[in-house]
Design a protein around this motif. Structure first.
Motif, PDB file in Angstrom:
ATOM      1  N   VAL A  27       0.864  -1.170   0.000  1.00 59.39           N
ATOM      2  CA  VAL A  27       0.000   0.000   0.000  1.00 59.39           C
ATOM      3  C   VAL A  27       0.901   1.221   0.000  1.00 59.39           C
ATOM      4  CG1 VAL A  27      -1.940   1.182   1.095  1.00 59.39           C
ATOM      5  CG2 VAL A  27      -1.650  -1.289   1.406  1.00 59.39           C
ATOM      6  N   SER A  28       0.680   2.142  -0.932  1.00 58.83           N
ATOM      7  CA  SER A  28       1.562   3.295  -1.071  1.00 58.83           C
ATOM      8  C   SER A  28       0.747   4.531  -1.387  1.00 58.83           C
ATOM      9  CB  SER A  28       2.586   3.048  -2.182  1.00 58.83           C
ATOM     10  OG  SER A  28       3.428   4.163  -2.347  1.00 58.83           O
ATOM     11  N   ALA A  29       1.185   5.661  -0.831  1.00 62.49           N
ATOM     12  CA  ALA A  29       0.499   6.931  -1.048  1.00 62.49           C
ATOM     13  C   ALA A  29       1.523   8.007  -1.385  1.00 62.49           C
ATOM     14  CB  ALA A  29      -0.305   7.336   0.176  1.00 62.49           C
ATOM     15  N   LEU A  30       1.160   8.921  -2.275  1.00 67.50           N
ATOM     16  CA  LEU A  30       2.002  10.053  -2.646  1.00 67.50           C
ATOM     17  C   LEU A  30       1.497  11.303  -1.943  1.00 67.50           C
ATOM     18  CD1 LEU A  30       2.446   9.480  -6.486  1.00 67.50           C
ATOM     19  CD2 LEU A  30       4.067   8.944  -4.664  1.00 67.50           C
ATOM     20  N   TYR A  31       2.350  11.867  -1.106  1.00 69.86           N
ATOM     21  CA  TYR A  31       2.061  13.146  -0.471  1.00 69.86           C
ATOM     22  C   TYR A  31       2.603  14.224  -1.406  1.00 69.86           C
ATOM     23  CZ  TYR A  31       0.637  11.029   3.972  1.00 69.86           C
ATOM     24  OH  TYR A  31      -0.043  10.335   4.956  1.00 69.86           O
ATOM     25  N   THR A  32       1.802  14.576  -2.386  1.00 72.46           N
ATOM     26  CA  THR A  32       2.277  15.406  -3.495  1.00 72.46           C
ATOM     27  C   THR A  32       2.747  16.779  -3.047  1.00 72.46           C
ATOM     28  OG1 THR A  32      -0.034  15.994  -3.895  1.00 72.46           O
ATOM     29  CG2 THR A  32       0.883  14.206  -5.208  1.00 72.46           C
ATOM     30  N   ARG A  33       2.061  17.387  -2.107  1.00 70.86           N
ATOM     31  CA  ARG A  33       2.439  18.737  -1.680  1.00 70.86           C
ATOM     32  C   ARG A  33       3.765  18.719  -0.924  1.00 70.86           C
ATOM     33  NH1 ARG A  33      -2.179  22.311   0.956  1.00 70.86           N
ATOM     34  NH2 ARG A  33      -2.920  21.947  -1.177  1.00 70.86           N
ATOM     35  N   GLU A  34       3.981  17.700  -0.103  1.00 75.20           N
ATOM     36  CA  GLU A  34       5.218  17.610   0.669  1.00 75.20           C
ATOM     37  C   GLU A  34       6.361  16.956  -0.101  1.00 75.20           C
ATOM     38  OE1 GLU A  34       2.299  16.528   1.554  1.00 75.20           O
ATOM     39  OE2 GLU A  34       1.756  17.085   3.605  1.00 75.20           O
ATOM     40  N   GLY A  35       6.058  16.335  -1.234  1.00 76.27           N
ATOM     41  CA  GLY A  35       7.098  15.643  -1.992  1.00 76.27           C
ATOM     42  C   GLY A  35       7.580  14.383  -1.323  1.00 76.27           C
ATOM     43  N   LEU A  36       6.652  13.620  -0.711  1.00 70.79           N
ATOM     44  CA  LEU A  36       6.993  12.401   0.011  1.00 70.79           C
ATOM     45  C   LEU A  36       6.207  11.220  -0.525  1.00 70.79           C
ATOM     46  CD1 LEU A  36       6.820  13.793   3.658  1.00 70.79           C
ATOM     47  CD2 LEU A  36       8.902  13.394   2.325  1.00 70.79           C
ATOM     48  N   GLN A  37       6.740  10.043  -0.333  1.00 69.24           N
ATOM     49  CA  GLN A  37       6.034   8.811  -0.607  1.00 69.24           C
ATOM     50  C   GLN A  37       6.045   7.966   0.652  1.00 69.24           C
ATOM     51  OE1 GLN A  37       7.878   6.066  -3.318  1.00 69.24           O
ATOM     52  NE2 GLN A  37       5.949   5.131  -3.874  1.00 69.24           N
ATOM     53  N   ARG A  38       4.880   7.597   1.132  1.00 69.56           N
ATOM     54  CA  ARG A  38       4.753   6.710   2.278  1.00 69.56           C
ATOM     55  C   ARG A  38       4.205   5.380   1.790  1.00 69.56           C
ATOM     56  NH1 ARG A  38       3.725  11.701   5.030  1.00 69.56           N
ATOM     57  NH2 ARG A  38       5.004  11.857   6.918  1.00 69.56           N
ATOM     58  N   GLY A  39       4.724   4.305   2.352  1.00 71.77           N
ATOM     59  CA  GLY A  39       4.268   2.993   1.918  1.00 71.77           C
ATOM     60  C   GLY A  39       4.465   1.947   2.995  1.00 71.77           C
ATOM     61  N   VAL A  40       3.720   0.850   2.867  1.00 67.84           N
ATOM     62  CA  VAL A  40       3.902  -0.312   3.721  1.00 67.84           C
ATOM     63  C   VAL A  40       3.921  -1.550   2.841  1.00 67.84           C
ATOM     64  CG1 VAL A  40       2.900   0.674   5.813  1.00 67.84           C
ATOM     65  CG2 VAL A  40       1.421  -0.480   4.174  1.00 67.84           C
ATOM     66  N   VAL A  41       4.789  -2.466   3.184  1.00 64.65           N
ATOM     67  CA  VAL A  41       4.845  -3.771   2.525  1.00 64.65           C
ATOM     68  C   VAL A  41       4.460  -4.802   3.574  1.00 64.65           C
ATOM     69  CG1 VAL A  41       6.307  -5.484   1.434  1.00 64.65           C
ATOM     70  CG2 VAL A  41       6.584  -3.089   0.874  1.00 64.65           C
ATOM     71  N   LEU A  42       3.519  -5.659   3.248  1.00 66.52           N
ATOM     72  CA  LEU A  42       2.972  -6.610   4.211  1.00 66.52           C
ATOM     73  C   LEU A  42       3.211  -8.041   3.750  1.00 66.52           C
ATOM     74  CD1 LEU A  42      -0.464  -4.789   4.718  1.00 66.52           C
ATOM     75  CD2 LEU A  42       1.593  -4.582   6.141  1.00 66.52           C
ATOM     76  N   ARG A  43       3.607  -8.893   4.697  1.00 67.95           N
ATOM     77  CA  ARG A  43       3.773 -10.315   4.424  1.00 67.95           C
ATOM     78  C   ARG A  43       3.225 -11.094   5.612  1.00 67.95           C
ATOM     79  NH1 ARG A  43       7.463 -11.725   0.396  1.00 67.95           N
ATOM     80  NH2 ARG A  43       6.531 -13.768   0.717  1.00 67.95           N
ATOM     81  N   ARG A  44       2.835 -12.348   5.375  1.00 63.14           N
ATOM     82  CA  ARG A  44       2.427 -13.257   6.451  1.00 63.14           C
ATOM     83  C   ARG A  44       3.618 -14.103   6.867  1.00 63.14           C
ATOM     84  NH1 ARG A  44      -1.624 -12.345   9.598  1.00 63.14           N
ATOM     85  NH2 ARG A  44      -1.900 -14.588   9.990  1.00 63.14           N
ATOM     86  N   HIS A  45       3.818 -14.207   8.192  1.00 62.38           N
ATOM     87  CA  HIS A  45       4.936 -14.998   8.704  1.00 62.38           C
ATOM     88  C   HIS A  45       4.559 -15.557  10.063  1.00 62.38           C
ATOM     89  CE1 HIS A  45       9.023 -16.376   9.218  1.00 62.38           C
ATOM     90  NE2 HIS A  45       9.106 -15.743  10.385  1.00 62.38           N
ATOM     91  N   LEU A  46       4.581 -16.886  10.183  1.00 64.42           N
ATOM     92  CA  LEU A  46       4.278 -17.575  11.440  1.00 64.42           C
ATOM     93  C   LEU A  46       2.953 -17.124  12.032  1.00 64.42           C
ATOM     94  CD1 LEU A  46       7.828 -17.523  13.098  1.00 64.42           C
ATOM     95  CD2 LEU A  46       6.758 -19.360  11.760  1.00 64.42           C
ATOM     96  N   LEU A  54      10.970  12.482  -2.277  1.00 67.28           N
ATOM     97  CA  LEU A  54      10.928  12.521  -3.737  1.00 67.28           C
ATOM     98  C   LEU A  54      11.628  13.743  -4.313  1.00 67.28           C
ATOM     99  CD1 LEU A  54       7.187  11.479  -4.215  1.00 67.28           C
ATOM    100  CD2 LEU A  54       9.207  10.026  -4.425  1.00 67.28           C
ATOM    101  N   TRP A  55      11.933  14.720  -3.496  1.00 68.03           N
ATOM    102  CA  TRP A  55      12.496  15.975  -3.991  1.00 68.03           C
ATOM    103  C   TRP A  55      13.977  16.149  -3.691  1.00 68.03           C
ATOM    104  CZ3 TRP A  55       8.019  19.650  -2.048  1.00 68.03           C
ATOM    105  CH2 TRP A  55       6.903  19.455  -2.862  1.00 68.03           C
TER     106      TRP A  55
END
Length: 266
Positions: free
Chosen positions: A93-112, A124-125
Motif C-alpha cells: 500500500v503506497s500513497a504520494l504526499y504530493t504537496r510535501e514531496g513524500l512517498q509513504r508505503g507499507v509492505v505486508l507479508r504473512r509470517h508464522l 521525492l524531492w
C-alpha cells in the motif's frame, strides 16, 4: 518471475528494500499501524542518491485489515493511493504526499501466523550529494549495481550490491586487486559451499576502516557481489574488529614516526 508485491515495489521506487527518507526540513513521520510496536531499522540511509527510512512491525490482525487501514487512512486524507498484492500472503500500500514531496508505503507479508509490515518514507524531492563510496570497487562487466549509505558519520557504513559478468574466481581477483590499489590489505578469507551454493567472503582493512566482500556464484559466467565498507572499529556482528584495531594502531604509529623525523611539519 517476480511476485506482484515485488513488482509493485520496483514500480514505486522502493527498490525491494523499502527504506525511509529524510526531508530537508523537520522530521517526517513513518506510517504507523495502531496498536503495533514499530522498530526502526538502521538510521538514515541513501539509496541511489535518495533519502530513505525504514521500520517494521508485527500484528495479529489479518493482512486485509492492515492494508485496509492504510488505504482508508490515506484516501481519507485525499492522497493518491495504490494497493497491490493478493492481500493474503503479500500486499503493498503506497500513497504520494504530493504537496510535501513524500512517498509513504507499507509492505505486508504473512509470517508464522502474523502480519509483518515494513513501513517506509521516501523523499521525492531532495537528493543526496554525489560522492564516491570509499573502499568499494568498480568492476568491469558490471550488469547492475546499487549503493546504500548510512548517514550516522563518523561510524557510518556503505554497501554496494552488484551483479557482475565473470566467473567467481575472476571477480574475486578483480575485487582483491582493486582494494589493494586503494591501500587495503587482506586479513581474512573464507570460502566453500553453503546450501549447495559456492561463495567467498573477503575481509580487508586499512587505517581503521574495513571492507567485507561476499561473492556468490549465480551461474558459470555471472557472479553476485555484496560489499560493505565500515568507517569504524566497532562494527556490530562483523568479526573483523581486532584486525581493524591493529590496522589503525599501525597507521597511528606511522604518523607519529613521520612527525618525529627531522624537517617534518609540526
Amino acid at each position: 518471475m517476480w511476485s506482484t508485491a515485488s513488482s509493485a515495489l520496483h514500480r514505486l521506487g522502493l527498490l525491494g528494500v523499502l527504506l525511509v527518507a529524510l526531508t530537508a526540513g523537520a522530521e517526517q513521520e513513518l506510517p504507523v499501524y495502531p496498536g503495533a510496536v514499530h522498530t526502526r531499522i538502521g538510521k538514515d540511509l541513501v539509496i541511489a542518491g535518495e533519502y530513505y527510512r525504514l521500520a517494521y512491525f508485527t500484528t495479529d490482525d489479518s493482512m486485509e485489515k492492515v492494508a485496509g487501514y492504510f488505504e482508508k487512512h490515506w484516501r481519507g486524507l485525499g492522497y493518491p493511493t495504490v494497493v497491490e498484492g493478493d492481500l493474503r500472503e503479500e500486499a503493498v500500500v503506497s500513497a504520494l504526499y504530493t504537496r510535501e514531496g513524500l512517498q509513504r508505503g507499507v509492505v505486508l507479508r504473512r509470517h508464522l501466523g502474523k502480519t509483518v509490515g515494513f513501513s517506509a518514507l521516501r523523499d521525492l524531492w531532495v537528493r543526496a550529494p554525489r560522492k564516491e563510496a570509499p573502499g568499494l570497487v568498480k568492476l568491469e562487466g558490471t550488469l547492475f549495481s546499487q549503493d546504500i549509505t548510512t548517514r550516522d558519520d563518523p561510524g557510518g557504513s556503505r554497501s554496494r550490491s552488484s551483479l557482475v559478468k565473470g566467473t567467481l574466481d575472476a571477480v574475486r581477483q578483480q575485487v582483491s586487486e582493486g582494494l589493494t590499489r586503494q591501500g587495503f590489505a587482506l586479513v581474512r578469507q573464507t570460502g566453500g559451499k553453503l546450501g549447495g551454493e559456492e561463495r567467498f567472503t573477503l575481509e580487508h582493512a586499512r587505517n581503521g576502516e574495513q571492507v567485507v566482500t561476499t561473492l556468490s556464484r549465480v551461474d558459470g559466467e555471472t557472479t553476485a557481489l555484496l560489499q560493505m565498507w565500515l568507517g569504524s572499529d566497532r562494527p556490530d556482528a562483523v568479526p573483523n574488529d581486532e584486525a581493524v584495531r591493529q590496522s589503525r594502531q599501525a597507521w597511528e604509529q606511522q604518523q607519529k614516526a613521520a612527525q618525529s623525523r627531522p624537517g617534518s611539519a609540526p
